[in-house]
Design an enzyme around this catalytic site. Structure first.
Site, PDB file in Angstrom:
ATOM      1  N   PRO A   1      41.677  29.699  49.734  1.00 28.16           N
ATOM      2  CA  PRO A   1      42.057  28.464  50.590  1.00 28.16           C
ATOM      3  C   PRO A   1      41.110  28.366  51.709  1.00 28.16           C
ATOM      4  O   PRO A   1      40.923  27.567  52.431  1.00 28.16           O
ATOM      5  CB  PRO A   1      43.288  28.615  51.289  1.00 28.16           C
ATOM      6  CG  PRO A   1      44.063  29.542  50.488  1.00 28.16           C
ATOM      7  CD  PRO A   1      43.134  30.669  49.955  1.00 28.16           C
TER       8      PRO A   1
ATOM      9  N   GLU B   1      48.457  39.099  49.313  1.00 23.49           N
ATOM     10  CA  GLU B   1      48.211  38.226  50.486  1.00 23.49           C
ATOM     11  C   GLU B   1      46.608  37.517  50.297  1.00 23.49           C
ATOM     12  O   GLU B   1      46.339  37.053  51.342  1.00 23.49           O
ATOM     13  CB  GLU B   1      48.284  38.919  51.660  1.00 23.49           C
ATOM     14  CG  GLU B   1      49.796  39.295  52.131  1.00 23.49           C
ATOM     15  CD  GLU B   1      50.579  37.916  52.400  1.00 23.49           C
ATOM     16  OE1 GLU B   1      51.290  37.705  51.547  1.00 23.49           O
ATOM     17  OE2 GLU B   1      50.108  37.088  53.100  1.00 23.49           O
TER      18      GLU B   1
ATOM     19  N   ARG C   1      34.337  20.006  30.786  1.00 20.37           N
ATOM     20  CA  ARG C   1      33.927  18.293  30.395  1.00 20.37           C
ATOM     21  C   ARG C   1      32.681  17.991  30.748  1.00 20.37           C
ATOM     22  O   ARG C   1      32.179  16.897  30.174  1.00 20.37           O
ATOM     23  CB  ARG C   1      35.332  17.765  31.332  1.00 20.37           C
ATOM     24  CG  ARG C   1      36.643  18.229  31.042  1.00 20.37           C
ATOM     25  CD  ARG C   1      37.376  17.109  32.075  1.00 20.37           C
ATOM     26  NE  ARG C   1      37.283  16.118  31.967  1.00 20.37           N
ATOM     27  CZ  ARG C   1      37.981  15.139  30.995  1.00 20.37           C
ATOM     28  NH1 ARG C   1      38.575  15.888  30.149  1.00 20.37           N
ATOM     29  NH2 ARG C   1      37.779  14.206  30.843  1.00 20.37           N
TER      30      ARG C   1
ATOM     31  N   ASP D   1      35.343   8.533  33.455  1.00 22.09           N
ATOM     32  CA  ASP D   1      36.465   8.961  34.298  1.00 22.09           C
ATOM     33  C   ASP D   1      36.476   8.594  35.728  1.00 22.09           C
ATOM     34  O   ASP D   1      35.558   8.341  36.280  1.00 22.09           O
ATOM     35  CB  ASP D   1      36.263  10.553  34.274  1.00 22.09           C
ATOM     36  CG  ASP D   1      36.805  11.050  33.125  1.00 22.09           C
ATOM     37  OD1 ASP D   1      37.287  10.394  32.202  1.00 22.09           O
ATOM     38  OD2 ASP D   1      36.611  12.335  32.791  1.00 22.09           O
TER      39      ASP D   1
END
Ligand code: 4HQ
Length: 246
Positions: free
Chosen positions: A90, A117, A155, A170
């Site tokens: 994150p 963690e 892709r 897309d």
């Protein structure tokens, strides 16, 4: 393209990647995928991959040595030099189609999926070129994030998608959301297919689809619209959409 994933749950990666577009790309040899388990690189009899955090606090932290040796394993297995080591967390850069398109030009991506963690910061600083994040939410491990990178990058590799599934159509490819799609039946009790799609006038259909893509982007993702420059025709189509909707 070669993907090498560092993960304590190797089957999670290899199983999920074996389906659909990614599975076919692997079978056809357009991409290679190997998973390296840090537990296989431990040196103690308990095969320890984690330890308690310095400074205290909840949870465990992944140790450097098994991760460093697993990354080395992935590097030595292949002599590719045009490569990047990416840790999923994150704290990383927000994933975007642009970032993924950039990544698709490398020969090898080594993706580090952490658990617990987190990972000892010294490993991240010493062994990783970049940190990437799926978004501002927390998942239980980096595996799902690595799988998303593998899927989205695969892709973009030439030859992976057939002509009619082309990446060019897309959402996000041209910085806009996709237009709505319909298939049979023409009429049902939950609604009808827009007439223009049934008419067979391909210029009209193309214009309608562009107008819908612009309109949906305008109403749902105005932030995306700010980042693209519209042609005169697109500008006119969006104005049409806006006068119809209000
Ligand atoms: N993680 N984008 C792995 C994430 C995450 C994200 C939390 C990564 C737990 C150990 N990864 N750690 N968001 O939430 O990539």
């Amino acid at each position: 393209m070669r993907f090498d994933v560092i993960s304590l749950f190797p089957e999670m990666i290899s199983d999920a990647a074996s389906y659909g577009v990614t599975g076919r790309a692997i079978e056809r040899g357009l991409v290679g995928l190997s998973v390296w388990n840090p537990r296989d690189y431990t040196l103690d009899k308990h095969r320890t991959v984690d330890d308690r955090p310095y400074g205290g606090g909840p949870g465990m932290v992944m140790k450097c040595q098994p991760l460093l040796d697993a990354v080395d394993g992935a590097k030595q297995h292949n002599v590719l030099v045009n490569r990047k080591v990416i840790c999923l967390s994150p704290q990383g850069r927000l994933l975007s189609q642009e970032l993924l398109l950039d990544a698709s030009r490398y020969d090898q991506l080594i993706l580090v999926s952490g658990r617990y963690e987190g990972i000892d910061e010294r490993f991240i600083q010493h062994a990783c070129d970049e940190e990437w994040s799926l978004g501002d939410y927390v998942i239980s491990g980096g595996e799902l994030a690595a799988l998303i990178v593998i899927d989205a990058v695969t892709r973009l590799i030439p030859g992976v998608l057939g002509d009619d599934e082309s990446a060019k159509q897309d959402s996000h490819f041209d910085g806009l959301l996709d237009c709505p799609h319909y298939t049979r039946p023409e009429h049902s009790d939950i609604g009808d297919v827009p007439d223009v799609l049934l008419g067979g006038n391909h210029a009209d259909i193309k214009r309608w689809r562009m107008k819908q893509a612009l309109g949906r982007t305008w109403s749902r993702r105005p932030d995306m619209l700010e980042k693209v420059t519209l042609s005169a025709e697109q500008d006119a189509l969006l104005k049409e959409f806006r006068t119809e909707v209000v």
